[in-house]
Design a protein around this motif. Structure first.
Motif, PDB file in Angstrom:
ATOM      1  N   SER A  19     -55.184   0.051  44.365  1.00  0.00           N
ATOM      2  CA  SER A  19     -54.944  -0.899  45.442  1.00  0.00           C
ATOM      3  C   SER A  19     -55.759  -2.173  45.294  1.00  0.00           C
ATOM      4  O   SER A  19     -55.279  -3.244  45.584  1.00  0.00           O
ATOM      5  CB  SER A  19     -55.261  -0.258  46.801  1.00  0.00           C
ATOM      6  N   ASN A 331     -58.566  -4.899  54.117  1.00  0.00           N
ATOM      7  CA  ASN A 331     -57.415  -3.996  54.108  1.00  0.00           C
ATOM      8  C   ASN A 331     -56.702  -4.081  55.451  1.00  0.00           C
ATOM      9  O   ASN A 331     -57.343  -4.021  56.507  1.00  0.00           O
ATOM     10  CB  ASN A 331     -57.871  -2.561  53.852  1.00  0.00           C
ATOM     11  N   THR A 332     -55.397  -4.219  55.434  1.00  0.00           N
ATOM     12  CA  THR A 332     -54.659  -4.396  56.678  1.00  0.00           C
ATOM     13  C   THR A 332     -53.226  -3.912  56.489  1.00  0.00           C
ATOM     14  O   THR A 332     -52.878  -3.362  55.444  1.00  0.00           O
ATOM     15  CB  THR A 332     -54.693  -5.873  57.130  1.00  0.00           C
ATOM     16  N   GLN A 333     -52.406  -4.102  57.507  1.00  0.00           N
ATOM     17  CA  GLN A 333     -50.999  -3.712  57.455  1.00  0.00           C
ATOM     18  C   GLN A 333     -50.137  -4.793  58.092  1.00  0.00           C
ATOM     19  O   GLN A 333     -50.567  -5.488  59.018  1.00  0.00           O
ATOM     20  CB  GLN A 333     -50.753  -2.397  58.200  1.00  0.00           C
ATOM     21  N   GLY A 336     -46.112  -1.958  59.081  1.00  0.00           N
ATOM     22  CA  GLY A 336     -46.347  -0.599  58.608  1.00  0.00           C
ATOM     23  C   GLY A 336     -46.604  -0.501  57.112  1.00  0.00           C
ATOM     24  O   GLY A 336     -46.798   0.605  56.587  1.00  0.00           O
ATOM     25  N   LEU A 337     -46.648  -1.627  56.406  1.00  0.00           N
ATOM     26  CA  LEU A 337     -46.900  -1.646  54.968  1.00  0.00           C
ATOM     27  C   LEU A 337     -48.351  -2.034  54.704  1.00  0.00           C
ATOM     28  O   LEU A 337     -48.860  -3.012  55.273  1.00  0.00           O
ATOM     29  CB  LEU A 337     -45.961  -2.634  54.280  1.00  0.00           C
ATOM     30  N   ALA A 338     -49.012  -1.275  53.839  1.00  0.00           N
ATOM     31  CA  ALA A 338     -50.427  -1.517  53.545  1.00  0.00           C
ATOM     32  C   ALA A 338     -50.590  -2.736  52.644  1.00  0.00           C
ATOM     33  O   ALA A 338     -49.878  -2.901  51.652  1.00  0.00           O
ATOM     34  CB  ALA A 338     -51.038  -0.288  52.881  1.00  0.00           C
TER      35      ALA A 338
END
Length: 435
Positions: A19, A331-333, A336-338
């Protein structure tokens, strides 16, 4: 796709984690086009395209449509970045300065890890609270009262130019209208005493092409930097400006201690870089829209007060700035997607402004459309501070066309110009016929 989802993976030949890079690596990260590469986050489609390739940039509507079709977010392995083109997600990312910052650069380069080609813009490439201070100065310089005092000059200059173009009949609307008008009226309003149209246009192209990768467009633009940048810097010095212009108000803020002398010069530079190129592009695109839509020209002729609406619709339909980037601060969304920290995200404004989920018949040029929520001039904290100037310039030109021009006909095929961030015409041969 040149990517593998495993430990020690590579994306476009550059090693990354699943990631984002491990914290121990961040002190000296391996960069790709000046930013930290990420691997494809779970659930996000991978699209092996080069959004900065000339063939893509010259067929933007096809690119926009497929980008929206592939998902709310798309992963582009060539640059190991994310891209968004649907209206809802693009607006969310583009407007949330806390999660998606501008201070790390609005192009592919991440200023946290790589040096920009020139000192960062104090308005476009900073975030609050610093941004609040510099923006406040420009808002004061571009106040409603200041703009009101310009309207008569803008209108008079526009009417004179349209009269001259009617005498010519057939001409290229890019250099002879779209470039000429803004480089005549705006530098004068800033307070410049010396105006060089070619250098001003080249500086704007340089600023926006620098937002892309190290491709031929960027290299060709930056090759002019040694000649153009010193000239621009010199014109922005206090001694080179008339005190009654926008620049004088900016330097007055330095005198009061609100900003430094150096910051004042950089803010004047920002006015020139952002305040000319986007207006040039918008005006050229507006004439193209009217030539393509003769019924709309007649509607404008019947009601010249629609000049502002015609420009707003041009901005939505053609998106003079087609892409700006943001960088994920953590880190966030979204939807609903990272989205991992350090991810560069291409906010494809042109695609969002044509999203059929948000706009009815988005490909139609409609002067009655309620379109004030288009993203062409940004949104929220980073909405273009100079957009009101651009709009009154365009309103002056388009209302003059409405009163004086009965038809606009293409005299040859228009030619679009590939640009890393700007969607502009290279040439627009037209014939104006008098009313």
């Amino acid at each position: 796709m040149d990517a593998e989802l495993a430990t020690g993976v590579t994306v476009a030949g550059t090693p990354v984690s699943e990631s984002y890079l491990e914290p121990s690596q961040r002190s000296r990260p391996t960069l790709l086009e000046g930013h930290i590469p990420i691997a494809p986050p779970a659930g996000i489609a991978v699209w092996d395209i080069d959004p900065y390739a000339e063939e893509t940039l010259l067929q933007l509507e096809e690119y926009y449509a497929e980008l929206r079709e592939r998902g709310a977010l798309v992963y582009i392995p060539r640059y190991a970045v994310l891209a968004c083109g649907r209206y809802r997600e693009t607006r969310e990312i583009f407007s949330d300065w806390k999660r998606f910052v501008s201070s790390r650069g609005v192009g592919l380069t991440d200023f946290k890890h790589a040096e920009p080609w020139r000192p960062a813009s104090l308005i476009l490439e900073v975030d609050p609270p610093y941004h609040d201070r510099t923006r406040r100065v420009l808002v004061r310089a571009l106040s409603a009262r200041a703009l009101e005092s310009l309207k008569e000059t803008l209108q008079r200059t526009a009417e004179k130019l349209i009269d001259e173009l009617l005498e010519k009949g057939t001409f290229d609307a890019v250099p002879e209208l779209a470039e000429l008008y803004p480089t005549t009226v705006f530098p004068a309003a800033v307070g410049l005493q010396e105006v060089d149209t070619r250098r001003l246009v080249d500086y704007g192209a340089m600023t926006f092409n620098a937002l892309g990768p190290d491709n031929e467009l960027r290299r060709q633009s930056l090759a002019k930097a040694a000649e153009v940048v010193p000239w621009i810097t010199e014109q922005c010095r206090r001694e080179r400006l008339r005190s009654e212009g926008f620049g004088g108000v900016v330097y007055a803020a330095a005198d009061s201690g609100e900003i430094t002398e150096e910051e004042a010069g950089m803010l004047v530079r920002s006015l020139l870089s952002a305040g000319i190129d986007t207006t040039i592009t918008g005006l050229g695109n507006a004439v193209w829209c009217l030539a393509q839509n003769p019924d709309s020209l007649q509607q404008l002729r019947a009601e010249p007060s629609l000049a502002r609406a015609a420009f707003e619709e041009t901005l939505r339909l053609t998106s003079p700035v087609h892409t700006f980037c943001r960088t994920a601060a953590g880190n966030t969304q979204v939807g609903g997607l990272a989205i991992p920290e350090d991810a560069k995200i291409l906010c494809v404004l042109g695609a969002a402004n044509l999203d059929p989920e948000h706009w009815t018949q988005p490909a139609r040029f409609d002067l009655t459309r309620k379109n004030r929520d288009h993203l062409a001039f940004g949104v929220g904290t980073h909405a273009c501070v100079g957009q009101a100037v651009s709009k009154i310039e365009a309103e002056a030109v388009l209302s003059a066309i409405a009163r004086k021009v009965s038809s606009i006909e293409l005299s040859a095929t228009p030619k679009w110009r590939a640009g890393n961030a700007i969607h502009a015409l290279e040439s627009l041969p037209v014939t104006f016929r008098g009313a």
